[in-house]
Enzyme design. Structure first.
Site, PDB file in Angstrom:
ATOM      1  N   HIS A 158      -1.954   2.227  -6.156  1.00  0.00           N
ATOM      2  CA  HIS A 158      -2.848   1.196  -5.876  1.00  0.00           C
ATOM      3  C   HIS A 158      -3.035   0.306  -7.214  1.00  0.00           C
ATOM      4  CE1 HIS A 158      -5.146  -0.124  -2.870  1.00  0.00           C
ATOM      5  NE2 HIS A 158      -6.252  -0.651  -3.387  1.00  0.00           N
ATOM      6  N   ARG A 197       0.825  -1.241  -0.007  1.00  0.00           N
ATOM      7  CA  ARG A 197       0.039  -0.023   0.051  1.00  0.00           C
ATOM      8  C   ARG A 197       0.928   0.915  -0.118  1.00  0.00           C
ATOM      9  NH1 ARG A 197      -2.219  -3.408   4.120  1.00  0.00           N
ATOM     10  NH2 ARG A 197      -4.398  -4.271   3.660  1.00  0.00           N
ATOM     11  N   ARG A 200      -0.343  -2.109  -6.927  1.00  0.00           N
ATOM     12  CA  ARG A 200      -0.952  -3.463  -5.867  1.00  0.00           C
ATOM     13  C   ARG A 200      -1.824  -3.990  -6.628  1.00  0.00           C
ATOM     14  NH1 ARG A 200      -1.574  -4.609  -0.167  1.00  0.00           N
ATOM     15  NH2 ARG A 200      -3.534  -4.641   0.486  1.00  0.00           N
ATOM     16  N   TYR A 248      -9.890 -10.631  -6.798  1.00  0.00           N
ATOM     17  CA  TYR A 248      -8.830 -10.885  -7.818  1.00  0.00           C
ATOM     18  C   TYR A 248      -9.065 -12.274  -8.610  1.00  0.00           C
ATOM     19  CZ  TYR A 248      -6.403  -7.099  -5.688  1.00  0.00           C
ATOM     20  OH  TYR A 248      -6.074  -5.721  -5.170  1.00  0.00           O
ATOM     21  N   LYS A 262      -2.239  -2.389   7.961  1.00  0.00           N
ATOM     22  CA  LYS A 262      -3.476  -1.751   8.623  1.00  0.00           C
ATOM     23  C   LYS A 262      -3.799  -2.281   9.949  1.00  0.00           C
ATOM     24  CE  LYS A 262      -6.489  -0.455   4.687  1.00  0.00           C
ATOM     25  NZ  LYS A 262      -7.607  -0.450   4.023  1.00  0.00           N
ATOM     26  N   HIS A 275      -4.332  -8.656   3.741  1.00  0.00           N
ATOM     27  CA  HIS A 275      -5.953  -8.802   3.872  1.00  0.00           C
ATOM     28  C   HIS A 275      -6.265  -9.546   5.267  1.00  0.00           C
ATOM     29  CE1 HIS A 275      -6.927  -7.717  -0.641  1.00  0.00           C
ATOM     30  NE2 HIS A 275      -6.309  -6.667   0.019  1.00  0.00           N
TER      31      HIS A 275
END
Length: 308
Positions: free
Chosen positions: A242, A149, A245, A277, A173, A268
């Site tokens: 992004h 990210r 990514r 994806y 995150k 994730h």
């Protein structure tokens, strides 16, 4: 906004920042969403934010929907309200969470765009001679090599990177750390950058990527530099972090078929986020199918095995 609502909101935001250790950007988003709802309540004379009921929430969402707000925005605001009431319940300032039974309209799931692997490779293979161009190439290589990210790349320090092992430690995150592989070409590009980095940064600067002034590079600067980097090399598609990514995830899944690995590499929390994806990969397979299967081609398209 009433004094009680202001006090509750301030305490809630303090909880997010210091107990849950959410980023300043995320805390600001909660403040913006909840302040917006509170202002609407004041205009409607419906009482303070912590006293809103289910009917009030539905009225608010209907009003926002009539304003033309997207379903994604409404979902985010509703999520902010749910989280706020979960905290109120914990603090024994509410008896129920009125947002639990409310559903925002669903938004269409848009598939992320990706950069063609060969075209991206051709851009990366072009030489870079100026210090900032060398830095930019190293950033693009690392984005694409490791699926980072923007905030993760900007936050990297020198000691997060192990060039010899070909890996980088990333803070993602929720302050979750993960170890991500770095490809050989990205390692080469980063080595070139590290050779010239001392000409820009002081020995006390910990950031891996620095600006022209020698300080940690700003996210907005990265976005601007990547866009210019691509244009200068003749790209016909806007390049942003992004997109790199998404391209990393799609190309990796296309080659490996390992969705769990993609989930781990991207950081994730759940597999559901990564599953988008699989749709990208299916699109690629569908294109190959349409071109190759004799019963899938449109009429008028010659069969490759047809002697005519």
């Amino acid at each position: 906004m009433s004094n009680s609502a202001l006090l509750s909101l301030a305490r809630f935001l303090d909880h997010l920042a210091h107990e849950r250790r959410l980023s300043a950007h995320t805390v600001a988003a909660y403040r913006r969403d909840l302040s917006q709802i509170a202002r609407w309540l004041d205009r409607q004379v419906r009482g303070p934010l912590e006293r809103i009921d289910e009917a009030g929430i539905r009225s608010y969402l209907a009003w926002r929907h009539r304003q033309g707000l997207s379903a994604k925005t409404l979902q985010r605001e509703l999520s902010s309200l749910r989280t706020f009431f979960r905290w109120l319940l914990r603090e024994e300032q509410a008896e129920a969470n009125p947002a639990v039974g409310v559903r925002a309209p669903k938004s269409p799931r848009l598939l992320p765009k990706v950069f063609d692997a060969d075209r991206l490779g051709a851009l990366l293979d072009q030489p870079a001679d100026e210090p900032l161009a060398i830095r930019d190439s190293a950033m693009v290589e690392l984005f694409y090599s490791s699926g980072l990210r923007l905030s993760e790349l900007v936050g990297l320090n020198l000691d997060d990177l192990d060039i010899q092992a070909g890996e980088v430690r990333v803070l993602g995150k929720g302050n979750k750390e993960r170890l991500v592989p770095v490809g050989s070409k990205a390692c080469v590009a980063i080595r070139r950058w590290l050779e010239i980095r001392p000409s820009l940064a002081s020995s006390t600067e910990p950031a891996l990527f620095v600006s022209q002034r020698g300080r940690r590079i700003h996210p907005r600067t990265v976005e601007q530099r990547l866009a210019c980097w691509a244009i200068e090399r003749g790209a016909d598609q806007h390049l942003h972090p992004h997109l790199l990514r998404h391209s990393f995830a799609s190309h990796f899944l296309e080659s490996s078929g390992d969705l769990r690995a993609v989930q781990e590499l991207l950081g994730h929390a759940g597999i559901g986020t990564t599953q988008i994806y699989t749709h990208l990969d299916f699109q690629h397979l569908a294109q190959i199918y349409d071109q190759a299967h004799p019963r899938a081609r449109k009429k008028g398209t010659p069969d490759l095995d047809d002697p005519a």
